[in-house]
Design a protein around this motif. Structure first.
Motif, mmCIF file in Angstrom:
data_model
loop_
_atom_site.group_PDB
_atom_site.id
_atom_site.type_symbol
_atom_site.label_atom_id
_atom_site.label_comp_id
_atom_site.label_asym_id
_atom_site.label_seq_id
_atom_site.Cartn_x
_atom_site.Cartn_y
_atom_site.Cartn_z
ATOM 1 N N MET A 199 0.847 -1.197 0.000
ATOM 2 C CA MET A 199 0.000 0.000 0.000
ATOM 3 C C MET A 199 0.883 1.248 0.000
ATOM 4 N N LEU A 200 0.550 2.195 -0.873
ATOM 5 C CA LEU A 200 1.326 3.422 -0.947
ATOM 6 C C LEU A 200 0.825 4.436 0.080
ATOM 7 N N LYS A 201 1.726 5.307 0.511
ATOM 8 C CA LYS A 201 1.389 6.319 1.523
ATOM 9 C C LYS A 201 0.532 7.390 0.880
ATOM 10 N N GLU A 202 -0.640 7.657 1.475
ATOM 11 C CA GLU A 202 -1.557 8.637 0.902
ATOM 12 C C GLU A 202 -1.978 9.695 1.915
ATOM 13 N N ASP A 203 -1.259 9.780 3.036
ATOM 14 C CA ASP A 203 -1.629 10.742 4.069
ATOM 15 C C ASP A 203 -0.533 11.776 4.333
ATOM 16 N N ARG A 204 0.282 12.064 3.314
ATOM 17 C CA ARG A 204 1.286 13.105 3.476
ATOM 18 C C ARG A 204 0.602 14.458 3.649
ATOM 19 N N SER A 205 1.262 15.364 4.347
ATOM 20 C CA SER A 205 0.709 16.707 4.512
ATOM 21 C C SER A 205 1.849 17.705 4.633
ATOM 22 N N LEU A 206 1.567 18.933 4.224
ATOM 23 C CA LEU A 206 2.581 19.986 4.299
ATOM 24 C C LEU A 206 2.929 20.286 5.752
ATOM 25 N N GLY A 207 1.918 20.314 6.635
ATOM 26 C CA GLY A 207 2.181 20.588 8.037
ATOM 27 C C GLY A 207 3.119 19.574 8.659
ATOM 28 N N LYS A 208 2.893 18.295 8.346
ATOM 29 C CA LYS A 208 3.762 17.243 8.873
ATOM 30 C C LYS A 208 5.171 17.396 8.314
ATOM 31 N N TYR A 209 5.265 17.742 7.028
ATOM 32 C CA TYR A 209 6.569 17.929 6.397
ATOM 33 C C TYR A 209 7.368 19.022 7.107
ATOM 34 N N ILE A 210 6.720 20.157 7.360
ATOM 35 C CA ILE A 210 7.414 21.279 8.006
ATOM 36 C C ILE A 210 7.796 20.933 9.443
ATOM 37 N N LEU A 211 6.844 20.366 10.189
ATOM 38 C CA LEU A 211 7.082 20.061 11.598
ATOM 39 C C LEU A 211 8.198 19.036 11.775
ATOM 40 N N LEU A 212 8.128 17.937 11.002
ATOM 41 C CA LEU A 212 9.148 16.891 11.150
ATOM 42 C C LEU A 212 10.505 17.338 10.620
ATOM 43 N N SER A 213 10.501 18.197 9.612
ATOM 44 C CA SER A 213 11.779 18.725 9.117
ATOM 45 C C SER A 213 12.471 19.561 10.184
ATOM 46 N N ILE A 214 11.679 20.350 10.922
ATOM 47 C CA ILE A 214 12.248 21.163 11.998
ATOM 48 C C ILE A 214 12.751 20.279 13.139
ATOM 49 N N CYS A 215 11.921 19.280 13.515
ATOM 50 C CA CYS A 215 12.276 18.406 14.647
ATOM 51 C C CYS A 215 13.505 17.552 14.348
ATOM 52 N N THR A 216 13.710 17.203 13.078
ATOM 53 C CA THR A 216 14.833 16.325 12.716
ATOM 54 C C THR A 216 15.990 17.096 12.092
ATOM 55 N N CYS A 217 15.965 18.425 12.214
ATOM 56 C CA CYS A 217 17.035 19.267 11.642
ATOM 57 C C CYS A 217 17.201 19.048 10.143
ATOM 58 N N GLY A 218 16.102 18.824 9.447
ATOM 59 C CA GLY A 218 16.129 18.697 7.992
ATOM 60 C C GLY A 218 16.225 17.282 7.467
ATOM 61 N N PHE A 219 16.475 16.299 8.338
ATOM 62 C CA PHE A 219 16.626 14.925 7.856
ATOM 63 C C PHE A 219 15.317 14.349 7.321
ATOM 64 N N TYR A 220 14.196 14.818 7.850
ATOM 65 C CA TYR A 220 12.918 14.321 7.327
ATOM 66 C C TYR A 220 12.735 14.712 5.864
ATOM 67 N N GLY A 221 13.316 15.848 5.469
ATOM 68 C CA GLY A 221 13.238 16.258 4.073
ATOM 69 C C GLY A 221 13.876 15.245 3.145
ATOM 70 N N LEU A 222 14.952 14.609 3.622
ATOM 71 C CA LEU A 222 15.597 13.567 2.826
ATOM 72 C C LEU A 222 14.704 12.330 2.728
ATOM 73 N N TYR A 223 14.045 11.989 3.835
ATOM 74 C CA TYR A 223 13.118 10.850 3.824
ATOM 75 C C TYR A 223 11.948 11.136 2.896
ATOM 76 N N TYR A 224 11.491 12.376 2.883
ATOM 77 C CA TYR A 224 10.410 12.790 1.984
ATOM 78 C C TYR A 224 10.796 12.563 0.528
ATOM 79 N N ILE A 225 12.009 12.956 0.163
ATOM 80 C CA ILE A 225 12.482 12.771 -1.212
ATOM 81 C C ILE A 225 12.561 11.288 -1.558
ATOM 82 N N TYR A 226 13.071 10.496 -0.626
ATOM 83 C CA TYR A 226 13.193 9.057 -0.856
ATOM 84 C C TYR A 226 11.832 8.409 -1.120
ATOM 85 N N THR A 227 10.837 8.696 -0.269
ATOM 86 C CA THR A 227 9.526 8.064 -0.426
ATOM 87 C C THR A 227 8.775 8.598 -1.637
#
Length: 310
Positions: free
Chosen positions: A1-29
């Motif tokens: 099953m593909l991920k269908e619950d991405r959101s901009l708010g989650k992207y911004i929040l997790l990017s801040i909490c992980t010092c930008g590493f979530y942005g790399l995970y976002y690109i990968y997925t």
């Protein structure tokens, strides 16, 4: 099953909490899911490693191109899922470039467009590709006993599995059986490397369900009869298909076949990129169940595999 619950708010929040590493995970997925959604379009979205290397070499310019290409690819493949996106790669690029004048807000608008379109396609994909049923496990002793009873009945060229779920377990690809114990005619054209050892298909078929069935009249499983209980899915991916066929023309999930006991009709749904055809060469419509009568022959792309609706 593909991920269908991405959101901009989650992207911004997790990017801040992980010092930008979530942005790399976002690109990968995003790259991984887009390649699954758009399989067969002749393109490939580069993954995380390629993104990082090219972004460094081009001083970040490649990141804009990557998002531009992804936006175009999602827009071009939307009609495959019955959708039409107004935003494409050009929209994403303009927001990235011109929107940077608005205190960098444009970049987040561009990301939101990609997330929204990806979620929409992923939802349609998941609807058309539900999780397969739980597979049943057969012990080696049970398999051997079933095979011996089959030989005594003289059914060496026709195998009837116990039920739909057992078909998945029965089909094993990528192994070459010994000539002494293999089922005849399990190969066609360039796909003889993908054969099924006879000892791996030995379910007890004494309680086979009544109703429709399909028979492989040409190709990898020639002579095999498979009863239909629910939807039998034919494709390349053993994690979501009951009848696994390997080959470059075969999609991950190529087509589904179901049987209506009330009307005696079959329903064939083409999920593939390269198509399902009848014997006269007429192509089935994509993602639309088509009623077919007994005697219809399904040609699976140009793979050399054909199935008869019995």
């Amino acid at each position: 099953m593909l991920k269908e619950d991405r959101s901009l708010g989650k992207y911004i929040l997790l990017s801040i909490c992980t010092c930008g590493f979530y942005g790399l995970y976002y690109i990968y997925t995003m790259a991984q899911d887009s390649n699954t959604l758009c399989e067969g379009d002749g393109k490939k979205t580069p993954g995380l490693l390629g993104f990082i290397l090219l972004a460094i070499v081009t001083c970040g310019i490649y990141a804009l191109y990557w998002e531009y290409s992804l936006g175009n690819r999602l827009s071009e493949n939307a009609p495959r899922y019955g959708m039409d996106f107004q935003e494409n790669g050009t929209t994403v690029l303009l927001w990235n470039i011109l929107g940077s004048l608005l205190f960098g807000i444009g970049h987040f608008v561009a990301i939101n467009i990609l997330i929204k379109n990806m979620n929409a396609l992923a939802h349609q994909y998941n609807q058309a590709n539900p999780k397969p049923q739980m597979k049943q496990n057969f012990s080696q002793a049970e398999q051997q006993e079933g095979f011996q009873s089959e030989q005594q009945a003289g059914l060496q060229n026709s195998i009837v599995p116990e039920q739909q779920a057992s078909v998945q377990d029965a089909i094993v690809t990528g192994q070459q059986p010994n000539a002494s114990n293999s089922i005849p005619s399990f190969g066609f054209g360039n796909y003889t490397d993908f054969t099924m050892p006879a000892e791996e298909w030995k379910p007890d078929f004494s309680d086979s369900p009544k109703g429709g069935s399909i028979e492989c009249c040409k190709g990898t499983y020639e002579g095999t009869v498979i009863p239909i209980d629910g939807e039998v899915v034919i494709g390349r991916d053993e994690t979501c298909c009951h009848v696994v066929i390997k080959g470059k023309e075969i999609s991950r999930k190529h087509c589904g076949i179901s049987y209506d006991k009330g009307t005696g009709s079959y329903f064939v749904t083409d999920y593939s990129s390269n198509g399902v055809f009848d014997k006269d060469g007429q192509e089935f419509p994509k993602n639309v169940p088509v009623a077919c009568g007994a005697g219809t022959v399904l040609v699976i792309a140009e793979s050399g595999n054909e199935f008869l609706l019995k």
